[in-house]
Design an enzyme around this catalytic site. Structure first.
Site, short mmCIF file in Angstrom:
data_model
loop_
_atom_site.label_atom_id
_atom_site.label_comp_id
_atom_site.label_asym_id
_atom_site.label_seq_id
_atom_site.Cartn_x
_atom_site.Cartn_y
_atom_site.Cartn_z
N ASP A 30 0.83 -1.21 0.00
CA ASP A 30 0.00 0.00 0.00
C ASP A 30 0.86 1.26 0.00
O ASP A 30 1.94 1.28 0.60
CB ASP A 30 -0.91 -0.03 1.25
CG ASP A 30 -2.07 0.93 1.13
OD1 ASP A 30 -2.31 1.47 0.03
OD2 ASP A 30 -2.74 1.16 2.15
N ASN A 78 -10.53 -2.98 -7.03
CA ASN A 78 -9.73 -1.99 -7.77
C ASN A 78 -10.29 -1.66 -9.15
O ASN A 78 -9.87 -0.69 -9.78
CB ASN A 78 -8.27 -2.45 -7.93
CG ASN A 78 -7.46 -2.38 -6.64
OD1 ASN A 78 -6.48 -3.10 -6.45
ND2 ASN A 78 -7.86 -1.49 -5.74
C1 FPP Z 1 -2.00 0.24 -3.34
O1 FPP Z 1 -1.53 1.55 -3.46
C2 FPP Z 1 -1.44 -0.58 -4.37
C3 FPP Z 1 -2.16 -1.15 -5.36
C4 FPP Z 1 -3.61 -0.97 -5.52
C5 FPP Z 1 -1.54 -1.98 -6.37
C6 FPP Z 1 -0.26 -2.64 -6.00
C7 FPP Z 1 0.52 -2.71 -7.22
C8 FPP Z 1 1.84 -2.64 -7.34
C9 FPP Z 1 2.78 -2.60 -6.21
C10 FPP Z 1 2.47 -2.55 -8.64
C11 FPP Z 1 1.97 -3.57 -9.58
C12 FPP Z 1 2.52 -4.90 -9.31
C13 FPP Z 1 1.98 -5.97 -9.87
C14 FPP Z 1 2.67 -7.25 -9.83
C15 FPP Z 1 0.69 -5.87 -10.54
P1 FPP Z 1 -2.57 2.73 -3.61
O2 FPP Z 1 -2.64 3.08 -5.04
O3 FPP Z 1 -3.90 2.36 -3.02
O4 FPP Z 1 -1.87 3.82 -2.78
P2 FPP Z 1 -2.55 5.00 -1.94
O5 FPP Z 1 -3.35 4.34 -0.84
O6 FPP Z 1 -1.39 5.76 -1.43
O7 FPP Z 1 -3.40 5.78 -2.90
#
Ligand code: FPP
Length: 259
Positions: A30, A78
């Site tokens: 996250d 998502n």
């Molecule tokens: C949460 O951060 C992360 C995700 C929804 C996706 C996780 C994805 C990756 C680490 C990269 C892709 C990797 C693969 C293998 C697909 P957020 O966007 O919710 O962050 P925030 O809470 O700060 O907005």
């Protein structure tokens, strides 16, 4: 990823490195969006930096005694994000598997994508299937990427699969127990996570491994995922190893007193 921890026996779900089974760490990656925002960058650049953090962390995991890692790449929730961000995340999974699969295969990593296949585009599915079949005989390390995954959806899908087996006359409702049920989950055959790590300071499970997390230790780390690496994983494992896992029993030190 030099040391191998061995996945010869992943049939039992009780988990726990102390028992000799491979240590399973699951990670809710996250904070990509916040990482980007702090730099005045578009969110997608946070996700791209997140892939690099994933590569660093997977690369360092075996040396820290980890044998199984499950990461949350894309949840069933998502899909509600802006289409451009959804498309970026799909592209990142594809790019990650395409760029790293040779190295992962060479290093003995078995790659498995858990979650629903429905809804994924044909090109993404093709890359997933190639990565899985290419590494299916490996047993040095298991990397599970939860993608289009939701814990409740996975449990509902497992219930439906079992009900369908009953309808076909291949199973009997009376025989259903926990061990039989979990054979229908997308994590079937892997040990349950010993520890679930969430980065970015948030403290929620967010529909991740709901069945499997029953006895997992939860470790929350105040670092945004794109900044993560083996040193943070090492700190999480130090925290995990300091915990007293009782599985509903009592502490080892208290057994004599209780008896
Ligand atoms: C949460 O951060 C992360 C995700 C929804 C996706 C996780 C994805 C990756 C680490 C990269 C892709 C990797 C693969 C293998 C697909 P957020 O966007 O919710 O962050 P925030 O809470 O700060 O907005």
């Amino acid at each position: 990823m030099a040391p191998t921890t061995g996945l010869q026996d992943v049939s039992t779900r009780a988990g726990g490195a102390k028992s000799g089974r491979p240590l399973h760490v699951a990670i809710i990656m996250d904070g990509n969006g916040r990482w980007a925002k702090r730099r005045n960058l578009p969110r997608v650049l946070g996700h791209r930096a997140g892939v690099n953090a994933l590569k660093r962390t997977v690369e360092g995991a075996a040396a820290l005694g980890v044998g199984v890692m499950t990461v949350f790449g894309f949840s069933t929730e998502n899909w509600s994000r802006p289409p451009q961000e959804v498309s970026e995340l799909m592209g990142l999974l594809k790019a990650y598997l395409e760029s790293d699969i040779d190295r992962l295969a060479r290093e003995g990593v078995k790659v498995r994508i858990i979650g629903r296949r429905t809804g994924l585009a044909a090109d993404v599915l093709a890359v997933i299937e190639r990565a899985e079949s290419r590494t299916s005989h490996n047993d040095a390390f298991l990397l599970q990427v939860a993608f289009n995954y939701g814990g409740r959806a996975d449990i509902a899908d497992a219930a439906r699969a079992f009900a369908e087996a009953v309808e076909r006359g291949e199973a009997r409702a009376a025989d259903l127990d926990e061990a039989l049920f979990e054979r229908h989950l997308s994590t079937a055959g892997a040990p349950a996570p010993d520890v679930i790590v969430r980065t970015s300071g948030e403290q929620r499970i967010s529909n991740f491994l709901l069945w499997e997390c029953a006895y997992a230790e939860l470790v929350y780390q105040d670092v945004l995922w794109p900044d993560y690496g083996p040193e943070h994983l090492a700190a999480a494992l130090t925290e995990y190893r300091s915990r007293d896992r009782r599985y509903g029993g009592i502490a080892v030190d208290d057994v004599a007193v209780a008896g």
